[in-house]
Design an enzyme around this catalytic site. Structure first.
Site, PDB file in Angstrom:
ATOM      1  N   GLY A 294     -30.022 -61.660  -4.558  1.00  0.00           N
ATOM      2  CA  GLY A 294     -30.428 -62.519  -3.451  1.00  0.00           C
ATOM      3  C   GLY A 294     -31.772 -63.192  -3.691  1.00  0.00           C
ATOM      4  O   GLY A 294     -31.949 -64.381  -3.393  1.00  0.00           O
TER       5      GLY A 294
ATOM      6  N   CYS B  21     -39.296 -54.295   2.199  1.00  0.00           N
ATOM      7  CA  CYS B  21     -40.358 -54.785   1.330  1.00  0.00           C
ATOM      8  C   CYS B  21     -41.734 -54.567   1.932  1.00  0.00           C
ATOM      9  O   CYS B  21     -42.722 -54.564   1.230  1.00  0.00           O
ATOM     10  CB  CYS B  21     -40.156 -56.260   1.038  1.00  0.00           C
ATOM     11  SG  CYS B  21     -38.441 -56.663   0.736  1.00  0.00           S
TER      12      CYS B  21
ATOM     13  N   HIS C 285     -25.083 -56.084  -3.431  1.00  0.00           N
ATOM     14  CA  HIS C 285     -25.425 -54.736  -2.948  1.00  0.00           C
ATOM     15  C   HIS C 285     -25.545 -54.641  -1.430  1.00  0.00           C
ATOM     16  O   HIS C 285     -25.671 -53.547  -0.889  1.00  0.00           O
ATOM     17  CB  HIS C 285     -26.686 -54.197  -3.642  1.00  0.00           C
ATOM     18  CG  HIS C 285     -27.988 -54.767  -3.176  1.00  0.00           C
ATOM     19  ND1 HIS C 285     -28.816 -54.088  -2.315  1.00  0.00           N
ATOM     20  CD2 HIS C 285     -28.615 -55.913  -3.473  1.00  0.00           C
ATOM     21  CE1 HIS C 285     -29.911 -54.810  -2.116  1.00  0.00           C
ATOM     22  NE2 HIS C 285     -29.809 -55.929  -2.802  1.00  0.00           N
TER      23      HIS C 285
ATOM     24  N   THR D 148     -26.728 -64.102 -20.841  1.00  0.00           N
ATOM     25  CA  THR D 148     -25.410 -63.470 -20.903  1.00  0.00           C
ATOM     26  C   THR D 148     -25.077 -62.889 -19.537  1.00  0.00           C
ATOM     27  O   THR D 148     -25.882 -62.185 -18.941  1.00  0.00           O
ATOM     28  CB  THR D 148     -25.400 -62.358 -21.977  1.00  0.00           C
ATOM     29  OG1 THR D 148     -25.768 -62.955 -23.221  1.00  0.00           O
ATOM     30  CG2 THR D 148     -24.029 -61.704 -22.100  1.00  0.00           C
TER      31      THR D 148
ATOM     32  N   ASN E  24     -32.668 -60.235   8.384  1.00  0.00           N
ATOM     33  CA  ASN E  24     -32.559 -58.856   7.905  1.00  0.00           C
ATOM     34  C   ASN E  24     -33.299 -57.847   8.776  1.00  0.00           C
ATOM     35  O   ASN E  24     -32.970 -56.673   8.777  1.00  0.00           O
ATOM     36  CB  ASN E  24     -33.058 -58.761   6.459  1.00  0.00           C
ATOM     37  CG  ASN E  24     -34.371 -59.454   6.233  1.00  0.00           C
ATOM     38  OD1 ASN E  24     -34.531 -60.646   6.514  1.00  0.00           O
ATOM     39  ND2 ASN E  24     -35.350 -58.718   5.749  1.00  0.00           N
TER      40      ASN E  24
HETATM   41  C1  LIG Z   1     -31.916 -58.138   0.670  1.00  0.00           C
HETATM   42  C2  LIG Z   1     -32.206 -59.545   1.007  1.00  0.00           C
HETATM   43  C3  LIG Z   1     -32.584 -60.483   0.026  1.00  0.00           C
HETATM   44  C4  LIG Z   1     -32.872 -60.075  -1.391  1.00  0.00           C
HETATM   45  O1  LIG Z   1     -31.721 -59.738  -2.108  1.00  0.00           O
HETATM   46  P1  LIG Z   1     -31.892 -58.885  -3.466  1.00  0.00           P
HETATM   47  O2  LIG Z   1     -30.525 -58.884  -4.056  1.00  0.00           O
HETATM   48  O3  LIG Z   1     -32.339 -57.523  -3.037  1.00  0.00           O
HETATM   49  O4  LIG Z   1     -32.878 -59.594  -4.311  1.00  0.00           O
HETATM   50  C5  LIG Z   1     -32.759 -61.801   0.392  1.00  0.00           C
HETATM   51  N1  LIG Z   1     -32.571 -62.186   1.657  1.00  0.00           N
HETATM   52  C6  LIG Z   1     -32.208 -61.339   2.632  1.00  0.00           C
HETATM   53  C7  LIG Z   1     -32.006 -61.842   4.019  1.00  0.00           C
HETATM   54  C8  LIG Z   1     -32.028 -59.992   2.344  1.00  0.00           C
HETATM   55  O5  LIG Z   1     -31.696 -59.148   3.325  1.00  0.00           O
END
Ligand SMILES: *Cc1c(COP(=O)(O)O)cnc(C)c1O
Length: 381
Positions: free
Chosen positions: A71, A327, A203, A239, A153
């Site tokens: 993400g 975070c 994930h 890759t 989130n």
């Molecule tokens: C978890 C999250 C991300 C980051 O994704 P990662 O795969 O952990 O880098 C970005 N945006 C939102 C809204 C998230 O909840």
């Protein structure tokens, strides 16, 4: 003591059926998809299949799907990729992001600002919703890209993406949505949403960590952030993470097939949490919108309680909870999302986020409510 996991917005466990589909690509079929021999072709076929699975859920062509490292990478590629491409062509660029974006978007915008790109931050109302009029007012003739997340989130608020996207389309501005939290809970049909770019990460929907996908509408120009080989139509060198991508495709197809039933099962559990905690504790406020919120998110601000102590005491009772963003918890910085809502005071307050998922039962929810009520009483007493 059993551990109860109430942090599905931070990450989810890998589904066993998804792992089973990944396994051959971690063992027997290890070829590089760019290799011109049989082993390479096996891996390339697996990538093609995963791309088709993603395209089916996003309602786009498989040529419009690119795989990323997750993400954060997708958010960076969307915001910086469009802005840098625009800057190179026009000598000037402007970017608009909402105040409650994930740091992957906000910090990408800050990095652009240091390159001379202008940045506007859209406010949200006290429910955490971006107002269409605020977007209209922020647009400029040289706006390159607007990025507003589908669902937040920390507080689970769902944005009016289709309405925001229409405004951008009318002004010829590229629109990106971070759909990381929405995946598995909300429809991801990019045609219905009207977006140009959309980011997801495996994930957060029971797939593996470190792999993501993006929708890039045909014709949108992205300056690559990783230079090297010609993979992913020259937009993301390196890759490919074949097993991870197989897992992402399988996890997304599975999540979509379960989505409506899962939302119907989670919504009353979420409402039990919202009503139980807000009803049984004094001076608690639910954060985020009452209706326009994800089926898995219950979030609160609790007065007169220290946030770190609350999480530590819940953890001792086996409850994995969060203060909001994975975070920032542990740091003393107040959440930028809660600041944008205007719900924080100068007094001691705890932010609490409980996010449920496939394993959560009614009994788990009842235990969590009882533990939160008890811990808050102990901390206040
Ligand atoms: C978890 C999250 C991300 C980051 O994704 P990662 O795969 O952990 O880098 C970005 N945006 C939102 C809204 C998230 O909840």
């Amino acid at each position: 003591m059993t551990t109860l996991y109430f942090d599905h917005a931070a990450t989810t466990p890998l589904d066993a059926a998804v792992l089973a589909q990944m396994h051959p690509y971690l063992t027997e079929y290890f070829g590089n998809p760019s290799s011109p021999h049989a082993m390479g072709r096996s891996s390339l076929n697996a990538l093609d299949h995963a791309r088709d699975q993603v395209a089916a859920v996003l309602n786009c062509s498989n040529a419009e799907v690119i795989f990323t490292g997750g993400g954060s990478e997708g958010d960076n590629l969307a915001v910086k990729g469009v802005a840098e491409s625009y800057l190179r062509q026009h000598g000037r660029a402007h970017v608009i992001v909402s105040a409650i974006e994930h740091h992957a978007v906000l910090h990408a915008a800050e990095a652009l600002e240091r390159q001379g790109v202008e940045v506007s931050i859209l406010p949200v109302n006290s429910d955490g919703i971006v107002l269409v009029d605020d977007l209209v007012a922020a647009l400029q003739p040289h706006t390159a890209v607007v990025s507003v997340m589908y669902a937040n989130n920390e507080i689970g608020t769902i944005q009016p993406i289709a309405e925001l996207a229409v405004v951008c389309r009318q002004h010829g501005v590229v629109f990106h949505t971070d759909a990381v939290q929405a995946a598995g809970l909300l429809p991801l049909d990019v045609k219905a949403l009207g977006v140009d770019l959309l980011t997801i990460t495996a994930h957060k929907f029971y797939g593996p960590k470190g792999v993501g996908a993006m929708y890039v509408r045909r014709g949108v120009e992205l300056w690559p952030q990783i230079h090297g080989g010609a993979q992913e139509r020259r937009r993301r060198a390196g890759t490919e993470n074949v097993a991870g991508i197989v897992g992402l495709g399988a996890a997304l197809a599975l999540a979509e097939s379960k989505r409506e039933a899962e939302v119907a099962r989670l919504t009353p559990l979420r409402d039990m949490l919202l009503q139980g905690i807000a009803g049984e504790i004094a001076s608690v406020r639910v954060t985020g919108h009452a209706q326009h919120r994800l089926a898995n998110n219950a979030s609160f601000v609790i007065d007169d309680v220290d946030g770190d102590s609350l999480l530590i005491m819940l953890d001792r009772r086996g409850i994995c909870a969060s203060s909001g963003s994975a975070c920032t918890s542990g740091s003393m910085e107040p959440s930028h999302v809660l600041q944008a809502l205007g719900v924080l005071s100068d007094d001691t307050q705890a932010a609490l986020r409980l996010t449920i998922g496939r394993s959560t039962t009614v009994a788990d929810v009842e235990k969590a409510i009882a533990d939160v009520v008890d811990v808050v009483a102990k901390l206040r007493g």
